[in-house]
Design a protein around this motif. Structure first.
Motif: not given
Length: 579
Positions: A325, A350, A352, A357-358, A361
């Motif tokens: 993130s 967001p 990442g 990861g997104r 985030d």
């Protein structure tokens, strides 16, 4: 006393109806009444007659969506809208009838008690006293898992209503009063799901933070209450910091104690409390030394001690999340309280590594604290825009000084919306990375009327030397990071020196946060140390501002009660004194 009927316009244009009983011998004192959920101001008539207050004006409103007030029945945008209505109603009564807040007592029943309490907690008004009758600090919902089910229903289906299960015979032992309740066409027996959920969340917050309240209080409980928990009321009473507090429980009463068989005895207790409070001088406790002793100092000391294993696990998990993130990674590298982290939260986009990861985030940016920060930004922009327009309208030059601007995004974006008004601005910060970011953003926006410079927000001499003096000063998100009131008073003194008399100060505060312990145990600040904050109640922050030569005139607060944005006016002469 003769009854008269009136209307007023609330903060968003909604028309609110209220009743007034003003005695011939009125002496600038007022009692404001807030009815139960589903009901209306007409239900107070007998209580007002029984009180027989010969020199106190009495006012009772119909909350929005109730009785003869406007709005969809039993509904509101959220519970915070009702709390803002309380503030608007009190201001209206104070201004129209020339009654100082210090000569005002509030009496609120059930759900009305929660809207009043939220106002007292969040706005810290210097009222004389409050009376809370069968306060809905915990509503008895007999359906298992009612709150989670309603949250899911609202998310999946949308807005809806819940019909009250409470029958008139569960409210009062008096058959005649039960018949009146059932026949009252103005009583609406449903409540919007979002309002019920907000009521639940607000009551939990108030119960957790009752120690922040110092207002003289009388609580009235019912021993056989089918609607709300008497135990929650006792718990709230025990936590109250009020030096004057009293709790009376009528052991055989049902919930609607002002319509009970023994209501005359209950009203007599209310009357005695009102007369006693008005007979005693108004004493406002000083919070200028709350950093050294008191409720929030004790909390700060507790958070400064090591946490348990679960927080170490949470910290390790969040460090791992930082590998994916972008927002979490930025927080670990620069501090979760840094200007760069704040700017990332403001952007709310967001990013990442990989879709996971997104997703992490997005969850990080959607945490309640960051949602509150973004709402604070909205309130800052609104307050700044209003201050710019008001200053310009008064024929004064608009000169803005932000003493801890960070990247300055909210100021610069507000200036872009006010291009028709001549404005100059000085943005100061002590970190070069923030200075560079603010300069780049000003250049991107094409704002050549902005100077960005290095400066220490706690250096009074440096602030006092700024020329020409500002007509609008800003300090946002800074004092929340420092426990010491001496440091804050020094900075506010510098702002008082730097702002022209009659100019405006926009300042923020954090009177509440549901994740204080998680933040202290898990996150790191811009200096790489645990991010431990000492909350300041609204009363404490306002006293610091007033002691520095400013008079508060308005305030905004988010729906969770976490972050406030206030506007104060620089008084003509600096009067350093405790409130």
């Amino acid at each position: 006393m003769d009854l008269t009927e009136h209307t007023m316009i609330s903060w968003d244009g909604a028309e609110l109806f209220y009743r007034a009983w003003i005695p011939p011998k009125a002496k600038g004192k007022a009692l404001l009444l807030f009815h139960r959920g589903h009901e209306h101001s007409g239900r107070w008539k007998e209580t007002v007659d029984l009180l027989g207050l010969e020199d106190v004006s009495v006012f009772a409103w119909d909350a929005r969506g109730h009785g003869r007030s406007s709005g969809k029945r039993g509904a509101a945008g959220n519970f915070a809208d009702v709390v803002k209505d309380v503030d608007a109603f009190v201001r209206h009564i104070s201004e129209r009838y020339s009654v100082a807040l210090g000569n005002t007592i509030m009496l609120a029943h059930s759900l009305g008690a929660i809207s009043l309490l939220a106002w007292v907690h969040d706005y810290a008004p210097p009222i004389r006293a409050m009376i809370l009758a069968t306060a809905a600090l915990r509503v008895r919902l007999y359906v298992p898992f009612a709150i989670p089910i309603l949250r899911l229903k609202q998310k999946l289906i949308g807005a809806g209503y819940v019909t009250s299960y409470v029958k008139a015979k569960m409210l009062t032992h008096d058959p005649a009063q039960a018949v009146q309740y059932d026949a009252d066409a103005l009583i609406f027996r449903q409540i919007a799901v979002n309002v019920l959920l907000d009521l639940h969340d607000t009551a939990r917050r108030l119960l957790a933070d009752a120690g922040a309240i110092h207002t003289p209080t009388l609580m009235l409980g019912a021993g056989k209450d089918w609607v709300v928990s008497l135990g929650a009321q006792r718990q709230f009473f025990d936590k109250l910091s009020s030096s004057v507090k009293q709790m009376i429980v009528s052991p055989n009463a049902y919930h609607a104690i002002f319509q009970e068989k023994d209501r005359r005895a209950i009203v007599r207790q209310v009357r005695d409390f009102i007369i006693e409070r008005f007979a005693q001088p108004l004493v406002t406790p000083s919070f200028l030394y709350a950093d050294q002793i008191g409720y929030t100092r004790d909390e700060y000391e507790r958070l400064s001690r090591p946490g348990g294993v679960k927080f170490a696990v949470a910290r390790a998990g969040l460090k791992a999340a930082g590998r994916l993130s972008n927002g979490v990674d930025l927080g670990w590298r620069n501090g979760f309280d840094s200007g760069l982290s704040l700017d990332y939260v403001y952007k709310n986009q967001p990013h990442g590594t990989t879709s996971v990861g997104r997703l992490i985030d997005k969850s990080y940016l959607n945490s309640i604290g960051w949602r509150g920060i973004r709402q604070r930004r909205t309130h800052l922009e609104k307050s700044l825009k209003n201050a710019i327009e008001r200053t310009h309208r008064n024929g004064r030059p608009v000169r803005i000084l932000d003493i801890a601007a960070g990247p300055g995004r909210y100021v610069l974006e507000t200036l872009r919306m006010c291009l028709e008004i001549p404005v100059s601005a000085i943005l100061r910060d002590y970190k070069q990375e923030n200075i560079d970011a603010a300069r780049a953003l000003a250049q991107e926006f094409g704002l050549d009327n902005v100077k960005v410079q290095r400066g220490d927000a706690f250096d009074r001499g440096s602030l006092a030397s700024i020329e020409p003096r500002a007509t609008i000063g800003i300090v946002s998100g800074l004092y929340e990071l420092f426990s010491s009131n001496d440091a804050v008073l020094n900075s506010l003194g510098g702002l008082a020196d730097a702002i022209e008399p009659g100019g405006y100060l926009i300042y923020t505060n954090q009177p509440w946060h549901p994740q204080m312990e998680f933040i202290a145990r898990v996150l790191r600040n811009r200096e790489g140390r645990p991010w431990i904050m000492r909350r300041r109640t609204t009363a404490e922050m306002d006293q610091l501002v007033r002691a520095s030569g400013f008079e508060k005139i308005d305030m905004e607060v988010d729906q969770w009660g976490m972050f406030t944005v206030s506007i104060a006016r620089r008084v003509l002469s600096l009067n350093n004194h405790a409130c």
